[in-house]
Write a protein that holds these residues in place. Structure first.
Motif, PDB file in Angstrom:
ATOM      1  N   GLY A   1      -2.165  33.798 -23.914  1.00 51.37           N
ATOM      2  CA  GLY A   1      -2.587  33.104 -25.131  1.00 51.37           C
ATOM      3  C   GLY A   1      -2.870  34.010 -26.312  1.00 51.37           C
ATOM      4  O   GLY A   1      -3.350  33.549 -27.344  1.00 51.37           O
TER       5      GLY A   1
ATOM      6  N   SER B   1      -0.412  33.112 -29.088  1.00 58.44           N
ATOM      7  CA  SER B   1      -0.824  31.844 -29.708  1.00 58.44           C
ATOM      8  C   SER B   1      -2.058  32.058 -30.570  1.00 58.44           C
ATOM      9  O   SER B   1      -2.196  31.421 -31.620  1.00 58.44           O
ATOM     10  CB  SER B   1      -1.140  30.793 -28.649  1.00 58.44           C
ATOM     11  OG  SER B   1      -0.147  30.763 -27.678  1.00 58.44           O
TER      12      SER B   1
ATOM     13  N   PHE C   1      -2.246  31.121 -34.341  1.00 57.29           N
ATOM     14  CA  PHE C   1      -3.296  30.248 -34.864  1.00 57.29           C
ATOM     15  C   PHE C   1      -4.031  30.923 -36.023  1.00 57.29           C
ATOM     16  O   PHE C   1      -4.369  30.277 -37.020  1.00 57.29           O
ATOM     17  CB  PHE C   1      -4.288  29.848 -33.780  1.00 57.29           C
ATOM     18  CG  PHE C   1      -5.461  29.107 -34.327  1.00 57.29           C
ATOM     19  CD1 PHE C   1      -5.307  27.791 -34.768  1.00 57.29           C
ATOM     20  CD2 PHE C   1      -6.696  29.704 -34.465  1.00 57.29           C
ATOM     21  CE1 PHE C   1      -6.370  27.099 -35.318  1.00 57.29           C
ATOM     22  CE2 PHE C   1      -7.765  29.027 -35.016  1.00 57.29           C
ATOM     23  CZ  PHE C   1      -7.614  27.720 -35.441  1.00 57.29           C
TER      24      PHE C   1
ATOM     25  N   ASN D   1      -4.435  28.768 -23.884  1.00 62.06           N
ATOM     26  CA  ASN D   1      -3.273  28.167 -24.534  1.00 62.06           C
ATOM     27  C   ASN D   1      -3.501  26.695 -24.884  1.00 62.06           C
ATOM     28  O   ASN D   1      -3.083  26.226 -25.936  1.00 62.06           O
ATOM     29  CB  ASN D   1      -2.027  28.319 -23.648  1.00 62.06           C
ATOM     30  CG  ASN D   1      -1.332  29.655 -23.891  1.00 62.06           C
ATOM     31  OD1 ASN D   1      -1.140  30.060 -25.039  1.00 62.06           O
ATOM     32  ND2 ASN D   1      -0.990  30.350 -22.825  1.00 62.06           N
TER      33      ASN D   1
ATOM     34  N   SER E   1      -3.499  25.366 -28.610  1.00 58.53           N
ATOM     35  CA  SER E   1      -2.498  24.398 -29.038  1.00 58.53           C
ATOM     36  C   SER E   1      -3.193  23.190 -29.678  1.00 58.53           C
ATOM     37  O   SER E   1      -2.683  22.611 -30.639  1.00 58.53           O
ATOM     38  CB  SER E   1      -1.558  24.032 -27.883  1.00 58.53           C
ATOM     39  OG  SER E   1      -1.895  22.806 -27.329  1.00 58.53           O
TER      40      SER E   1
ATOM     41  N   MET F   1      -4.177  24.348 -33.055  1.00 53.44           N
ATOM     42  CA  MET F   1      -2.967  24.424 -33.868  1.00 53.44           C
ATOM     43  C   MET F   1      -2.571  23.025 -34.361  1.00 53.44           C
ATOM     44  O   MET F   1      -2.247  22.838 -35.539  1.00 53.44           O
ATOM     45  CB  MET F   1      -1.844  25.021 -33.007  1.00 53.44           C
ATOM     46  CG  MET F   1      -0.652  25.447 -33.798  1.00 53.44           C
ATOM     47  SD  MET F   1      -1.030  26.864 -34.822  1.00 53.44           S
ATOM     48  CE  MET F   1      -0.043  28.081 -34.023  1.00 53.44           C
ATOM     49  N   SER F   2      -2.625  22.043 -33.452  1.00 57.30           N
ATOM     50  CA  SER F   2      -2.300  20.665 -33.839  1.00 57.30           C
ATOM     51  C   SER F   2      -3.249  20.184 -34.929  1.00 57.30           C
ATOM     52  O   SER F   2      -2.837  19.531 -35.885  1.00 57.30           O
ATOM     53  CB  SER F   2      -2.425  19.721 -32.634  1.00 57.30           C
ATOM     54  OG  SER F   2      -1.585  20.143 -31.608  1.00 57.30           O
TER      55      SER F   2
ATOM     56  N   THR G   1       5.202  28.789 -33.950  1.00 58.07           N
ATOM     57  CA  THR G   1       5.087  28.475 -32.536  1.00 58.07           C
ATOM     58  C   THR G   1       6.413  28.632 -31.792  1.00 58.07           C
ATOM     59  O   THR G   1       6.416  28.672 -30.578  1.00 58.07           O
ATOM     60  CB  THR G   1       4.565  27.037 -32.329  1.00 58.07           C
ATOM     61  OG1 THR G   1       5.508  26.142 -32.924  1.00 58.07           O
ATOM     62  CG2 THR G   1       3.206  26.867 -32.965  1.00 58.07           C
TER      63      THR G   1
END
Lengths: 345, 264
Positions: free
Chosen positions: A105, A108, A112, A169, A173, A176-177, A194
């Motif tokens: 992660g 990510s 982010f 992760n 995520s 991020m959403s 992404t």
């Protein structure tokens, strides 16, 4: 699985490194001559040798090669190198062959960081050329230190480590959403982070990020003994004279810096740090003096090939390179997981 | 024996984070050029004591002295050139070659080695020959037997060029032949390499035969310490281990041999 890398002992590792470098350079030349604009290999070589003055090559071809393809190929190579180096370091730090910046992660986290920077409008204040890497690094270091603390550092088993990565992760995520939800007009840019792609590579970005990555990799090459010692466990390493805490922090920061720089220039590209060190370990064994430089070369080759495929698969557009590396890397990850006897490399 | 004391331990106590005491008020000394055995039942604090001496666990100030100097004042590098560790049951899955593994022991001398590569290679060759593993140089450590592996770890510790070797149960997982080989090797190193050995053992007869000094631990305290002959008595063993033992004469050596009552 029993194998000896005895065959490699008869030839010095420098031979393998030289051979790898030659293959990488040749692959780069082929990749530069390859693309939608149908430029011949000889024309490509002419531009590389003579630059603007290349005889009998059209201006637009010269431009395509110089301003688009060369920086793109260099970016692909250098990002692969950084990710592979980062994978090697994570595996030594966590004493675990499944550790990798994407799986844990950290990539990510860096992505982010960039999305968050975009959300708060940081890049309208800071120049994006170094604002983006900065936010990527902050996000990445947040993720890597959290994983480190969550999984119990060196004492982590594969299970706790990988589950910490899964949790990380999931969390990222969701975040991020959320940032996409608040930032709908920049949806496409965020999705880019992404999926990973070299399509926006340019000399300008390269000039800022490449030196960071190259210096980072060079510093890591000097720490090959420390990484070997970390594999032996805290107490053994200490008894042999290693200052564990200092070394760990330095390695964690450097490998996160490499991952974050890679994410800043090309988004999230997964599994490079997993696949390449494993293959190199089979060839030259776990000693980082040989493992790290060779993994760096192979990492560059891996992303270069993946990007060449990404550019060539579709007729008039390209697919994100992160998809290619994940499609090769994920089955490899499963294979490693199945072959893992207890907690072994 | 009247030799110089190398390590002095005073008022050493140690507890885990939850407050459970492991060592209480331990005092002991280890003399130069001797074989000191730490003996005691499981959970009596042997490994913790050894790790304290090696300072791979946090050590309180003014509890352990090496050559009269508080070991908490030494840095890792200095300490690793004084004491080498052979950990308990180390077995690595990494496919290092024997030579690469031993070279890791040179980490503490890396600066000096970068100036004198030949000297460093000679030391690696020397420690391999001392431990009789020269023929295994290019083998992978994952393919070694238990006895061979133990020798590699000893060679790796010797490559640090330490003055003291601290070993945690170096013979526990070995067959009788290899147990004997390792113990004889340690005695030999005391002689030829001027080493001092601190060793945790479980086998009473090995301790009796090979050591010069025994520290008998019981529930985190030093029950007694002294010569093996005086320590490994029927009374002491009953008190520390709760077993009934007797001594017979070993027909091969004419020396004492401890047998235990296996009926109880």
């Amino acid at each position: 699985m029993r194998y000896t890398h005895g065959a490699m002992k008869t030839r010095p590792a420098s031979f393998t490194i030289l051979l790898g470098s030659i293959i990488l350079i040749l692959a780069a030349l082929v990749s530069i001559s390859f693309g939608t604009a149908n430029i011949s290999f000889t024309d490509t070589i002419k531009v590389l040798v003579f630059g603007e003055q290349a005889p009998d090559v059209s201006r637009s071809y010269i431009y395509i090669i110089q301003a688009i393809r060369i920086p793109r190929v260099i970016t692909a190579i250098i990002v692969g190198m950084a990710l592979a180096a980062s994978g090697v370091v994570f595996q030594a730090l966590f004493r675990n062959p499944m550790a990798e910046p994407f799986i844990l992660g950290v990539s990510s986290g860096a992505a982010f960081g960039v999305a968050f920077g975009a959300l708060i409008g940081a890049f309208t204040l800071l120049p994006g050329s170094w604002g983006i890497p900065l936010f990527a690094f902050i996000g990445g270091i947040g993720a890597s230190s959290t994983i480190y603390l969550l999984s119990g550092g060196m004492r982590s088993t594969s299970v706790t480590l990988l589950l910490s990565g899964v949790a990380m992760n999931f969390l990222l995520s969701a975040m991020m959403s959320l940032s996409m939800y608040f930032n709908r007009e920049q949806l496409e840019d965020i999705i880019f982070w992404t999926m990973g792609s070299f399509s926006s590579a340019s000399w300008e970005k390269l000039m800022i990020i490449a030196p960071v990555m190259i210096i980072g990799i060079i510093i890591l090459l000097f720490y090959h003994r420390e990484m070997d010692l970390l594999l032996l466990g805290d107490e053994a390493a200490r008894s042999m004279g290693l200052s564990i805490k200092k070394t760990r922090i330095l390695l964690l920061v450097l490998s996160t810096l490499l991952t974050a720089s890679a994410v800043a220039i090309s988004g999230v590209i997964g599994f490079v740090g997993l696949v390449t060190p494993h293959i190199v370990r089979i060839i030259v064994g776990p000693t980082h003096k040989r493992l790290l430089p060779l993994a760096v070369i192979l990492g560059g080759l891996f992303t270069l090939l993946a990007d060449t495929i990404a550019r060539g698969v579709l007729q008039n557009s390209e697919i994100p390179v992160g998809i290619i590396t994940s499609m090769t890397g994920a089955p490899f990850f499963i294979y490693l997981l199945r072959n893992q006897k207890k907690e072994v490399f | 024996m009247g030799k110089d004391s190398m390590i002095n331990i005073e008022k050493l106590s140690w507890a885990y984070h939850d407050g459970k005491p492991i060592l209480t008020d331990v005092a002991a000394s280890i003399e130069k050029n001797t074989f000191t055995t730490i003996l005691g039942p499981n959970g009596s604090g042997k490994t913790t004591l050894l790790k304290q001496i090696l300072r791979v666990l946090p050590v309180a100030k003014k509890t352990i002295y090496l050559n009269k100097e508080d070991i908490t004042l030494l840095n890792r590098q200095e300490l690793s050139q004084e004491i080498g560790m052979v950990p308990q049951n180390e077995r690595n899955p990494y496919q290092f070659t024997v030579e690469d593994m031993i070279r890791l022991g040179r980490y503490t001398h890396r600066k000096q080695d970068s100036a004198d590569l030949e000297g460093s290679m000679k030391i690696i060759a020397d420690v391999m020959s001392l431990t009789s593993i020269t023929h295994l140089k290019d083998h992978l450590i994952t393919e070694l037997s238990g006895g061979e592996y133990q020798r590699v770890i000893i060679a790796r510790a010797l490559a640090q060029e330490p003055k003291i070797l601290a070993l945690d149960e170096p013979t526990t997982y070995l067959d009788p032949k290899h147990q004997l080989d390792i113990l004889k090797l340690l005695r030999e190193l005391i002689q030829t390499e001027d080493l001092t050995v601190i060793c945790i053992l479980h086998d009473l007869n090995s301790a009796l035969t090979f050591s010069d000094h025994v520290i008998l631990l019981h529930e985190g305290e030093v029950y007694r310490h002294g010569s093996p002959n005086q320590m490994l008595t029927t009374e002491n063993l009953k008190a520390v281990y709760g077993i009934d033992t007797a001594r017979i004469i070993n027909p091969f050596t004419g020396g004492p041999f401890i047998i235990s009552d296996t009926r109880s």
